[in-house]
Design an enzyme around this catalytic site. Structure first.
Site, PDB file in Angstrom:
ATOM      1  NE  ARG A 102     -10.183 -10.021   0.866  1.00  0.00           N
ATOM      2  CZ  ARG A 102      -8.991  -9.434   0.857  1.00  0.00           C
ATOM      3  NH1 ARG A 102      -8.073  -9.784   1.728  1.00  0.00           N
ATOM      4  NH2 ARG A 102      -8.724  -8.491  -0.021  1.00  0.00           N
ATOM      5  CG  HIS A 129      -8.723  -8.126  -5.343  1.00  0.00           C
ATOM      6  ND1 HIS A 129      -9.741  -7.445  -4.693  1.00  0.00           N
ATOM      7  CD2 HIS A 129      -7.638  -8.023  -4.521  1.00  0.00           C
ATOM      8  CE1 HIS A 129      -9.281  -6.970  -3.552  1.00  0.00           C
ATOM      9  NE2 HIS A 129      -8.017  -7.306  -3.421  1.00  0.00           N
ATOM     10  CD  GLN A 132      -5.245  -4.181  -5.293  1.00  0.00           C
ATOM     11  OE1 GLN A 132      -5.467  -4.474  -4.123  1.00  0.00           O
ATOM     12  NE2 GLN A 132      -4.462  -3.166  -5.625  1.00  0.00           N
ATOM     13  CG  ASP A 224      -0.895 -10.915  -5.971  1.00  0.00           C
ATOM     14  OD1 ASP A 224      -0.528 -10.578  -4.825  1.00  0.00           O
ATOM     15  OD2 ASP A 224      -1.978 -11.513  -6.181  1.00  0.00           O
ATOM     16  CB  CYS A 264      -2.575  -6.140  -5.072  1.00  0.00           C
ATOM     17  SG  CYS A 264      -2.022  -7.840  -4.817  1.00  0.00           S
ATOM     18  NE  ARG A 292      -8.454  -2.203  -2.757  1.00  0.00           N
ATOM     19  CZ  ARG A 292      -8.422  -3.352  -2.072  1.00  0.00           C
ATOM     20  NH1 ARG A 292      -7.264  -3.937  -1.838  1.00  0.00           N
ATOM     21  NH2 ARG A 292      -9.529  -3.935  -1.651  1.00  0.00           N
TER      22      ARG A 292
HETATM   23  N1   CP Z   1      -4.603  -5.869  -1.651  1.00  0.00           N
HETATM   24  C1   CP Z   1      -5.464  -6.345  -0.738  1.00  0.00           C
HETATM   25  O1   CP Z   1      -6.609  -6.708  -1.042  1.00  0.00           O
HETATM   26  O2   CP Z   1      -4.999  -6.326   0.535  1.00  0.00           O
HETATM   27  P1   CP Z   1      -5.677  -7.034   1.784  1.00  0.00           P
HETATM   28  O3   CP Z   1      -5.661  -8.508   1.529  1.00  0.00           O
HETATM   29  O4   CP Z   1      -4.848  -6.644   2.959  1.00  0.00           O
HETATM   30  O5   CP Z   1      -7.092  -6.534   1.903  1.00  0.00           O
HETATM   31  N1  NVA Z   2      -3.708 -13.021  -4.893  1.00  0.00           N
HETATM   32  C1  NVA Z   2      -3.738 -12.650  -3.503  1.00  0.00           C
HETATM   33  C2  NVA Z   2      -4.181 -11.224  -3.372  1.00  0.00           C
HETATM   34  C3  NVA Z   2      -4.187 -10.684  -1.975  1.00  0.00           C
HETATM   35  C4  NVA Z   2      -4.721  -9.303  -1.899  1.00  0.00           C
HETATM   36  C5  NVA Z   2      -4.656 -13.575  -2.735  1.00  0.00           C
HETATM   37  O1  NVA Z   2      -5.708 -13.940  -3.254  1.00  0.00           O
HETATM   38  O2  NVA Z   2      -4.294 -13.965  -1.635  1.00  0.00           O
END
Ligand code: CP
Ligand code: NVA
Length: 305
Positions: A102, A129, A132, A224, A264, A292
């Site tokens: 990530r 993502h 997701q 989101d 999400c 997930r």
């Molecule tokens: N939706 C999602 O990716 O959640 P987290 O940021 O908690 O991993």
């Molecule tokens: N768009 C958000 C998604 C979190 C899962 C971010 O990037 O923070």
């Protein structure tokens, strides 16, 4: 060597097979447990940003499949700072059998994949993502028994989640409409790819500014956060621009009666979504979060088994 960085790297047929595998693994897990097909395999999980779902579902998924996972937090390896991304990839390839990362810059997952000799999975970048999106597709499929011909509407920020969803819906035969304020549209690359795939599959793709327009007749309403991780300094401007894009009961009335509401998570209740909607009868947000786990298990089996 296959990686899971971007849905565009996978054909629609391959992605459909992954969803079927996810459905199978979910059923197998619920009826007594998964076979230990990843025994002896360890997933290294690099996190430059916080996480609840991604972090836990990947670790639990690996363990349920007989393997293990290791969390490497933001302060530990200093990806691209203490050590180059390429060297991190080369070193980790000698220890673990897969990398989940990530990151902020999407270029970093690409670079990890370029220099690793093991599969790399994108667990969220600023651009995409994809894991997701796979859980999202699985959730839509479970709710409607199909994906073909459904209408998915995204309301809010044209961010990483929206970008992956736009591409995923086209790959699964769904029409996609997105309402974003000016200046917060889908990034050009995602727009072009989604337009190309939609055109190829005879699907509708609408990019509009009015939420009511996007949501009219939708089967799925998705939103989101307005402020993604790393954008905290832009909070005030983003909140102001996106205020009219809140998914609330009034907006929801314009969708199909049996429409489902997705997010999400994490949700910022009272901002992009109201409690009434998030906790209402049309919300599937927690089933979506659970998926997930199941969707990623399919990705792990495909790449690591
Ligand atoms: N939706 C999602 O990716 O959640 P987290 O940021 O908690 O991993
Ligand atoms: N768009 C958000 C998604 C979190 C899962 C971010 O990037 O923070």
């Amino acid at each position: 060597m296959r990686h899971f960085l971007d849905l565009a790297d996978w054909t629609s047929t391959e992605l459909r097979d992954l969803i079927q595998l996810a459905v199978h693994l979910k059923r197998e897990w619920q009826s007594g447990g998964n076979r230990p097909v990843l025994q002896g395999k360890i997933l290294g999980m690099i996190f430059q940003k916080p996480s609840l779902r991604t972090r836990i579902s990947f670790e639990v998924g690996m363990k349920q499949l007989g393997g293990d996972a290791m969390m490497i937090g933001p302060t530990e390896i200093g990806l691209g700072q203490r050590e180059s991304v390429a060297d991190v990839a080369r070193v980790m390839s000698g220890y673990v059998q897969g990398i989940m990362a990530r990151v902020f810059a999407h270029a970093h997952v690409l670079e990890l994949a370029q220099y690793a000799s093991i599969p790399v999975i994108n667990g969220l970048s600023d651009a995409q993502h994809p894991c997701q999106a796979m859980a999202d597709i699985m959730t839509i499929y479970e709710n409607f028994g199909r994906t073909e011909g459904l209408r998915v509407a995204f309301v809010g920020d044209g961010n990483n989640v929206a970008a992956s969803l736009a591409v995923a819906t086209a790959q699964f035969g769904m029409h996609f409409s997105i309402a974003t304020p000016e200046g917060y549209e889908l990034p050009p690359a995602a727009r072009e790819l989604a337009a190309h795939l939609s055109g190829e599959n005879g699907l509708q793709l609408d990019m509009v500014t009015h939420p009511e327009q996007a949501i009219e007749g939708a089967d799925v309403i998705y939103t989101d956060t307005w402020v993604s991780m790393g954008q905290e300094t832009e909070s005030a401007a983003r909140e102001a621009a996106m205020l009219p894009y809140q998914v609330n009961a009034k907006l929801l009335r314009r969708a199909q009666k049996d429409a489902i509401v997705m997010h999400c998570l994490p949700a910022h209740r009272g901002h992009e979504i109201t409690d009434e909607v998030a906790d209402g009868p049309q919300s599937v947000i927690f089933a979506q979060a659970e998926n997930r786990l199941h969707a990623q298990k399919a990705i792990l089996v495909k790449l690591l088994a």
